[in-house]
Scaffold this active site. Structure first.
Site, PDB file in Angstrom:
ATOM      1  N   LYS A 134     -19.773   1.370  35.108  1.00 59.49           N
ATOM      2  CA  LYS A 134     -20.343   1.305  36.360  1.00 59.49           C
ATOM      3  C   LYS A 134     -19.590   0.135  36.927  1.00 59.49           C
ATOM      4  CE  LYS A 134     -24.293  -1.065  34.353  1.00 59.49           C
ATOM      5  NZ  LYS A 134     -24.379  -0.573  32.956  1.00 59.49           N
ATOM      6  N   VAL A 145     -24.780   5.670  36.371  1.00 58.61           N
ATOM      7  CA  VAL A 145     -25.834   5.332  37.020  1.00 58.61           C
ATOM      8  C   VAL A 145     -27.124   6.296  36.426  1.00 58.61           C
ATOM      9  CG1 VAL A 145     -27.022   5.405  39.122  1.00 58.61           C
ATOM     10  CG2 VAL A 145     -24.602   4.960  39.271  1.00 58.61           C
ATOM     11  N   ILE A 178     -30.003  10.844  33.877  1.00 59.72           N
ATOM     12  CA  ILE A 178     -30.633  11.588  34.914  1.00 59.72           C
ATOM     13  C   ILE A 178     -29.395  12.196  35.617  1.00 59.72           C
ATOM     14  CG2 ILE A 178     -32.142  11.569  36.844  1.00 59.72           C
ATOM     15  CD1 ILE A 178     -33.414   8.892  35.912  1.00 59.72           C
ATOM     16  N   ASP A 217     -26.338  -5.573  37.878  1.00 59.76           N
ATOM     17  CA  ASP A 217     -26.158  -4.138  37.254  1.00 59.76           C
ATOM     18  C   ASP A 217     -26.826  -3.091  38.410  1.00 59.76           C
ATOM     19  OD1 ASP A 217     -26.358  -2.125  34.845  1.00 59.76           O
ATOM     20  OD2 ASP A 217     -28.571  -2.116  35.823  1.00 59.76           O
ATOM     21  N   LYS A 259     -24.566  -0.075  40.484  1.00 62.54           N
ATOM     22  CA  LYS A 259     -25.014   1.392  40.729  1.00 62.54           C
ATOM     23  C   LYS A 259     -25.239   1.755  42.047  1.00 62.54           C
ATOM     24  CE  LYS A 259     -27.052   1.063  36.161  1.00 62.54           C
ATOM     25  NZ  LYS A 259     -28.230   0.900  35.266  1.00 62.54           N
TER      26      LYS A 259
END
Lengths: 429, 429
Positions: free
Chosen positions: B107, B134, B138, B203, B207
């Protein structure tokens, strides 16, 4: 960017079709940028072409001859939004044979004849995309067949029918019985005049077949799906669920057997704990909960129906298919390499809630418990409710096979202290 | 099924890399069936090749020369799991230049140099996939770039950092202050020894840049993202949120401006109503909520981190990229056709919660209200709390521009009845 347009034909122009046609007309530049080529709508097949449906569109686009349109050899993409089995099936097969990729929202057709359609797409080297067929605009099928392609899915639990979820939400919120909640859903336009496709679970069963096919790489049709609707769910069941910290939902459940050799697919009402992510899916919303070995628990949530959400899913497929045409490739198709068997529902295991109206006298629980034990069904909790003519036993079992539970219930019906087995509901965790 | 294997090289073999290598070795037949060709792992670049990392793998696969491995001209797929900017960037660019498709979970690299990487993929006709970058497993990026490709996304709200969500969940559940909740997260392994990347929002900002790029077809880097961490969130803020029926979450917010000409991207703690689907995302789980014109509201929920979930996402990308190689095509790539401007955070509008410690005397509210009014910030609700040295005003505004609120707060600091502006938090609906 390719300048030669991709040719697209639309079969059917109801709510969803009109919305798709309108967006193709009004968002052409944006869609072209995303697809890598302009998309030209070359024809729209409708029953009555004299009735012009979309203000933005040239009336000359409309035709009454769907077969002629779908069979045009110069098409890149055919979008089928007629619904039902025929003539949709023949039109889709013709289009693929002529080299067109197909986008459809037709869950009934996919659930009945998916295997034949997937094979035709493979044979003719075209895409067959159908994101809109399950859970409306929720991007669900593509993750199942692509994102989780390197993982192993164990179980899919879905709330995939908005009408029944609306009814069960109302029963939970207001204590209404099924008939009153259905009447409200009908009055508000959430239920059709003939609600059978929804309340008897047919719609959910078709979606379950599609979900299971993709999740388990096995060709499953609606005939393989065990199905119960929600018409037998009573206000008392909903109240019992509340007392247990649970809620009743109509679930589509697709699961790999523990030995990984077979797949069970079933649609029925079930109690789930209120802490489960699916419990908070209310009204006409849909959600699908997936358990996979590596990915763990996932949930996809959104609107399951409606013209605009469904059109969004159809347009997403159109862009994907168009990009594949521009790149002269194909997307990730279906695969049926696993060819797992379908497990009979009798072999599936879950927990059960059993509500018994009983005679109010000493020793009743012992007699009832003996029957459960005789069939190897272990009891998790028992609550003795009421007195006299109201006396009842509310039992929740540990996990047991469906066949063992059925045999238990059959025997309970012949036990003299049991006046009635008034409710049996599955309990999912 | 193609029999000639696709050649894959792995750069990096930490937790995720080892899991990917292991699954490639042990699930080869299944992955081959899904990909349409066998996938052959031809090399693994690690810092110390003498240290054999994966029991199932031939030690001869390991090499210390990542540049030599990534530059092999016979590769089909390079999986980059080294992380960080260099040498990852050079290795990925080299691999694409030599004709390999690339799968990465990096990322930081995508958020810093996404535009350059997307262009290289386009130029060399290869895939660049990064689902794992990210929200772990999911399936989120693929829906954004494919399923919603025919729709228009208005807003993306994400809980994309598990560490901070764990800390905020604990503060909500136990009333702990930030330092104690962080200590618990560290003790349980949810926070690193140096937690700055998480708690300062770096972080989440990386994303957010990736999400915004895909959602709005605009090249956005982490430098464009406004960022605040959670270190200033107090137990009192969390309690105030509870009193208002809300909860504090660290949100990554990507939104199209009302005029559709610019995009705002910001990461900061915010109060959201407890009835919002994101409010129930607890512990280290992640979820991303999307609002689109046609699709309506969607939510994607699951585990945001961990070796196995991340490996699942990487394997999903490997299968997708492999299928494209077999079909001699490419997937849907990034697109930056919209080229929207980045809206300065001062122009973004939202509601605000402002907690003021004030002097306990008549007329305080009037004085404070005058300051808000002078800057055009309209007040929605006010609560007067406490007495004497504890006197406070808790104000929630209507939607206002960030710059107007900042000017209001600056002036409040110079008003003599205001002892301290003890907290300012955004309120998202």
């Amino acid at each position: 960017m390719r300048t030669q347009p991709l040719k697209l034909a639309l079969l059917g122009c109801g709510t969803v079709g009109a919305e798709v046609a309108r967006r193709l007309a009004t968002h052409g530049d944006e869609l072209a940028a995303r697809a890598g080529a302009p998309i030209e709508l070359v024809g729209i097949a409708v029953r009555d072409p004299a009735r012009r449906r979309v203000a933005e569109l040239d009336p000359a686009l409309f035709t009454g001859d769907a077969a002629e349109l779908a069979g045009r050899p110069d098409l890149d993409i055919v979008v089928e939004l007629i619904g039902g089995l025929e003539p949709a099936r023949t039109l889709v097969l013709t289009a693929m044979e002529r080299g067109s990729s197909v986008v459809t929202a037709n869950k009934a057709l996919l659930a009945a004849d998916g295997p034949q359609l997937y094979e035709a797409a493979e044979k003719h080297g075209v895409d067959l995309y159908f994101e809109a067929s399950v859970a409306g605009a929720i991007p669900l099928l593509r993750p199942l067949r692509e994102s989780l392609a390197g993982d192993r899915i164990r179980r899919v639990l879905g709330i995939v029918n908005g009408t029944t979820n609306f009814i069960l939400t109302r029963m939970d919120e207001t204590g209404a019985d099924f008939a009153d909640a259905l009447a409200e859903a009908t009055a508000l336009g959430y239920a059709e005049a003939d609600p059978s496709a929804d309340i008897d679970g047919h719609d959910a069963a078709a979606k379950a077949a599609i979900l299971a096919s993709l999740a388990f790489h096995t060709r499953i049709t609606v005939a393989d799906v065990y199905r119960e609707g929600i018409t037998a769910v009573s206000a008392a069941d909903v109240a019992s669920a509340q007392a247990m910290g649970s809620i009743v939902k109509l679930l589509a459940i697709c699961e790999l057997a523990p030995n990984e050799q077979s797949v069970g697919v079933r649609v029925h009402p079930a109690m789930i704990p209120r802490t489960h992510p699916l419990a908070s899916v209310r009204e006409a919303y849909n959600a699908v909960f997936v358990e996979a070995d590596a990915a763990g628990q996932l949930m996809f949530y959104g609107r399951g129906a409606g013209g605009a959400p469904t059109a969004s899913a159809v347009l997403g497929d159109i862009v994907a298919v168009a990009r594949h045409r521009v790149a002269q490739g194909r997307g990730v198709g279906e695969s049926a390499y696993a060819q797992l068997a379908v497990r009979p529902v009798g072999e599936s295991t879950t927990q059960y809630y059993v509500h018994l109206d009983v005679t109010d006298r000493a020793g009743v629980l012992a007699q009832v418990a003996t029957v459960f034990a005789a069939h190897g069904v272990s009891i998790s909790t028992v609550r003795q409710d009421g007195h006299g003519a109201e006396a009842a036993l509310v039992i929740v079992t540990h996990s047991a096979a469906e066949s063992a539970l059925a045999a238990t219930v059959a025997e309970l019906r012949s036990v003299d202290v049991v006046r009635e087995v008034s409710s049996v509901l599955r309990v999912e965790r």
